[in-house]
Design a protein around this motif. Structure first.
Motif, PDB file in Angstrom:
ATOM      1  N   TYR A  14       0.830  -1.205   0.000  1.00 40.46           N
ATOM      2  CA  TYR A  14       0.000   0.000   0.000  1.00 40.46           C
ATOM      3  C   TYR A  14       0.865   1.257   0.000  1.00 40.46           C
ATOM      4  N   ASP A  15       0.255   2.387  -0.319  1.00 38.47           N
ATOM      5  CA  ASP A  15       0.955   3.669  -0.326  1.00 38.47           C
ATOM      6  C   ASP A  15       1.317   4.097   1.093  1.00 38.47           C
ATOM      7  N   LEU A  16       2.318   4.946   1.190  1.00 42.01           N
ATOM      8  CA  LEU A  16       2.751   5.500   2.466  1.00 42.01           C
ATOM      9  C   LEU A  16       1.658   6.408   3.028  1.00 42.01           C
ATOM     10  N   GLN A  17       1.339   6.248   4.307  1.00 41.73           N
ATOM     11  CA  GLN A  17       0.374   7.102   4.997  1.00 41.73           C
ATOM     12  C   GLN A  17       1.141   7.993   5.959  1.00 41.73           C
ATOM     13  N   THR A  18       0.829   9.268   5.966  1.00 38.09           N
ATOM     14  CA  THR A  18       1.495  10.195   6.894  1.00 38.09           C
ATOM     15  C   THR A  18       0.433  11.017   7.634  1.00 38.09           C
ATOM     16  N   TRP A  19       0.789  11.444   8.839  1.00 37.28           N
ATOM     17  CA  TRP A  19      -0.092  12.244   9.666  1.00 37.28           C
ATOM     18  C   TRP A  19       0.600  13.553  10.013  1.00 37.28           C
ATOM     19  N   ASP A  20      -0.181  14.534  10.444  1.00 38.19           N
ATOM     20  CA  ASP A  20       0.344  15.858  10.790  1.00 38.19           C
ATOM     21  C   ASP A  20       1.390  15.792  11.906  1.00 38.19           C
ATOM     22  N   SER A  21       1.292  14.795  12.754  1.00 37.46           N
ATOM     23  CA  SER A  21       2.234  14.658  13.866  1.00 37.46           C
ATOM     24  C   SER A  21       3.628  14.230  13.401  1.00 37.46           C
ATOM     25  N   GLY A  22       3.736  13.822  12.134  1.00 37.88           N
ATOM     26  CA  GLY A  22       5.012  13.346  11.617  1.00 37.88           C
ATOM     27  C   GLY A  22       5.105  11.829  11.561  1.00 37.88           C
ATOM     28  N   PHE A  23       4.120  11.151  12.134  1.00 40.50           N
ATOM     29  CA  PHE A  23       4.088   9.692  12.108  1.00 40.50           C
ATOM     30  C   PHE A  23       3.752   9.215  10.703  1.00 40.50           C
ATOM     31  N   SER A  24       4.417   8.128  10.267  1.00 46.92           N
ATOM     32  CA  SER A  24       4.119   7.565   8.954  1.00 46.92           C
ATOM     33  C   SER A  24       4.185   6.048   9.029  1.00 46.92           C
ATOM     34  N   LYS A  25       3.412   5.400   8.170  1.00 50.87           N
ATOM     35  CA  LYS A  25       3.461   3.946   8.096  1.00 50.87           C
ATOM     36  C   LYS A  25       3.067   3.502   6.698  1.00 50.87           C
ATOM     37  N   ARG A  26       3.498   2.296   6.362  1.00 48.64           N
ATOM     38  CA  ARG A  26       3.155   1.698   5.086  1.00 48.64           C
ATOM     39  C   ARG A  26       2.789   0.239   5.357  1.00 48.64           C
ATOM     40  N   ALA A  44       4.905  -1.262   8.346  1.00 44.20           N
ATOM     41  CA  ALA A  44       6.277  -0.792   8.548  1.00 44.20           C
ATOM     42  C   ALA A  44       6.153   0.675   8.926  1.00 44.20           C
ATOM     43  N   ILE A  45       6.637   1.039  10.109  1.00 44.96           N
ATOM     44  CA  ILE A  45       6.451   2.409  10.585  1.00 44.96           C
ATOM     45  C   ILE A  45       7.737   3.220  10.452  1.00 44.96           C
ATOM     46  N   LYS A  46       7.537   4.511  10.337  1.00 49.05           N
ATOM     47  CA  LYS A  46       8.605   5.507  10.254  1.00 49.05           C
ATOM     48  C   LYS A  46       9.654   5.125   9.219  1.00 49.05           C
ATOM     49  N   ASP A  47      10.923   5.067   9.615  1.00 44.75           N
ATOM     50  CA  ASP A  47      12.010   4.811   8.657  1.00 44.75           C
ATOM     51  C   ASP A  47      12.020   3.373   8.125  1.00 44.75           C
ATOM     52  N   LYS A  48      11.341   2.456   8.784  1.00 46.28           N
ATOM     53  CA  LYS A  48      11.292   1.056   8.317  1.00 46.28           C
ATOM     54  C   LYS A  48      10.479   0.926   7.020  1.00 46.28           C
ATOM     55  N   ALA A  49       9.605   1.898   6.736  1.00 46.44           N
ATOM     56  CA  ALA A  49       8.789   1.853   5.515  1.00 46.44           C
ATOM     57  C   ALA A  49       9.647   1.924   4.259  1.00 46.44           C
ATOM     58  N   ALA A  50      10.812   2.532   4.340  1.00 46.54           N
ATOM     59  CA  ALA A  50      11.696   2.656   3.175  1.00 46.54           C
ATOM     60  C   ALA A  50      12.192   1.291   2.693  1.00 46.54           C
ATOM     61  N   TYR A  77      -6.836  -4.266  19.730  1.00 40.23           N
ATOM     62  CA  TYR A  77      -6.265  -4.350  18.384  1.00 40.23           C
ATOM     63  C   TYR A  77      -4.875  -4.962  18.452  1.00 40.23           C
ATOM     64  N   VAL A  78      -4.514  -5.688  17.400  1.00 37.55           N
ATOM     65  CA  VAL A  78      -3.188  -6.287  17.291  1.00 37.55           C
ATOM     66  C   VAL A  78      -2.587  -5.850  15.961  1.00 37.55           C
ATOM     67  N   ASN A  79      -1.348  -5.383  15.992  1.00 38.40           N
ATOM     68  CA  ASN A  79      -0.621  -5.007  14.779  1.00 38.40           C
ATOM     69  C   ASN A  79       0.667  -5.803  14.713  1.00 38.40           C
ATOM     70  N   LEU A  80       1.051  -6.167  13.506  1.00 37.90           N
ATOM     71  CA  LEU A  80       2.328  -6.831  13.278  1.00 37.90           C
ATOM     72  C   LEU A  80       3.259  -5.792  12.669  1.00 37.90           C
ATOM     73  N   GLN A  81       4.223  -5.321  13.455  1.00 37.50           N
ATOM     74  CA  GLN A  81       5.127  -4.270  13.007  1.00 37.50           C
ATOM     75  C   GLN A  81       6.424  -4.874  12.485  1.00 37.50           C
ATOM     76  N   ALA A  82       6.611  -4.761  11.167  1.00 34.78           N
ATOM     77  CA  ALA A  82       7.814  -5.285  10.525  1.00 34.78           C
ATOM     78  C   ALA A  82       8.995  -4.368  10.823  1.00 34.78           C
ATOM     79  N   TRP A  83      10.112  -4.959  11.179  1.00 34.71           N
ATOM     80  CA  TRP A  83      11.318  -4.152  11.411  1.00 34.71           C
ATOM     81  C   TRP A  83      12.449  -4.562  10.477  1.00 34.71           C
ATOM     82  N   ARG A  84      12.295  -5.698   9.786  1.00 32.86           N
ATOM     83  CA  ARG A  84      13.263  -6.066   8.750  1.00 32.86           C
ATOM     84  C   ARG A  84      12.513  -6.792   7.633  1.00 32.86           C
ATOM     85  N   ILE A  85      12.679  -6.294   6.415  1.00 37.81           N
ATOM     86  CA  ILE A  85      12.052  -6.884   5.234  1.00 37.81           C
ATOM     87  C   ILE A  85      13.162  -7.097   4.226  1.00 37.81           C
TER      88      ILE A  85
END
Length: 118
Positions: A14-26, A44-50, A77-85
């Motif tokens: 999916y496309d990168l999502q960003t918020w006014d607070s500076g938070f981003s996730k993909r 994948a949150i913040k810099d991990k989305a790259a 809610y449960v989220n799976l946050q990827a830190w290495r892809i």
């Protein structure tokens, strides 16, 4: 908690999502390669989305992730946050193959001659 890892094929990115607070996730979806494939959504949150810029839909990947849970308005809610892809190692099967027949040592048990004197 030990390292959690899943291997599969990227189905959707999916496309990168960003918020006014500076938070981003993909978010992205990986389909497991087992007898009954599962579609698993990760974020994948913040810099991990790259890291998702280095892979494409259809690529076999290894995803290392953390499980995150939270409560909001009485719902959980449960989220799976990827830190290495990373692309999966070439030639390595996603899941080990099932053995075609039982171990021969088990089959021959009791059929050997017994050399014991008693």
């Amino acid at each position: 908690m030990s390292e959690l890892k899943l291997t599969g094929k990227i189905k959707v990115i999916y496309d990168l999502q960003t918020w006014d607070s500076g938070f981003s996730k993909r978010e992205f979806v990986v389909t497991t390669q087992e007898q009954y494939p599962q579609d698993v959504k990760f974020e994948a949150i913040k810099d991990k989305a790259a890291q998702l810029d280095t892979v494409a839909v259809g690529d076999d990947v290894d995803v290392s992730f953390n499980v995150r849970g939270n409560e909001y308005n009485g719902k959980y809610y449960v989220n799976l946050q990827a830190w290495r892809i990373q692309k999966a190692t070439a030639g390595a099967p996603a899941t080990p193959p099932m053995p075609e027949k039982p171990d021969t040592a088990i089959e021959s048990f009791g059929e050997e001659e017994d050399d014991l004197p008693f």
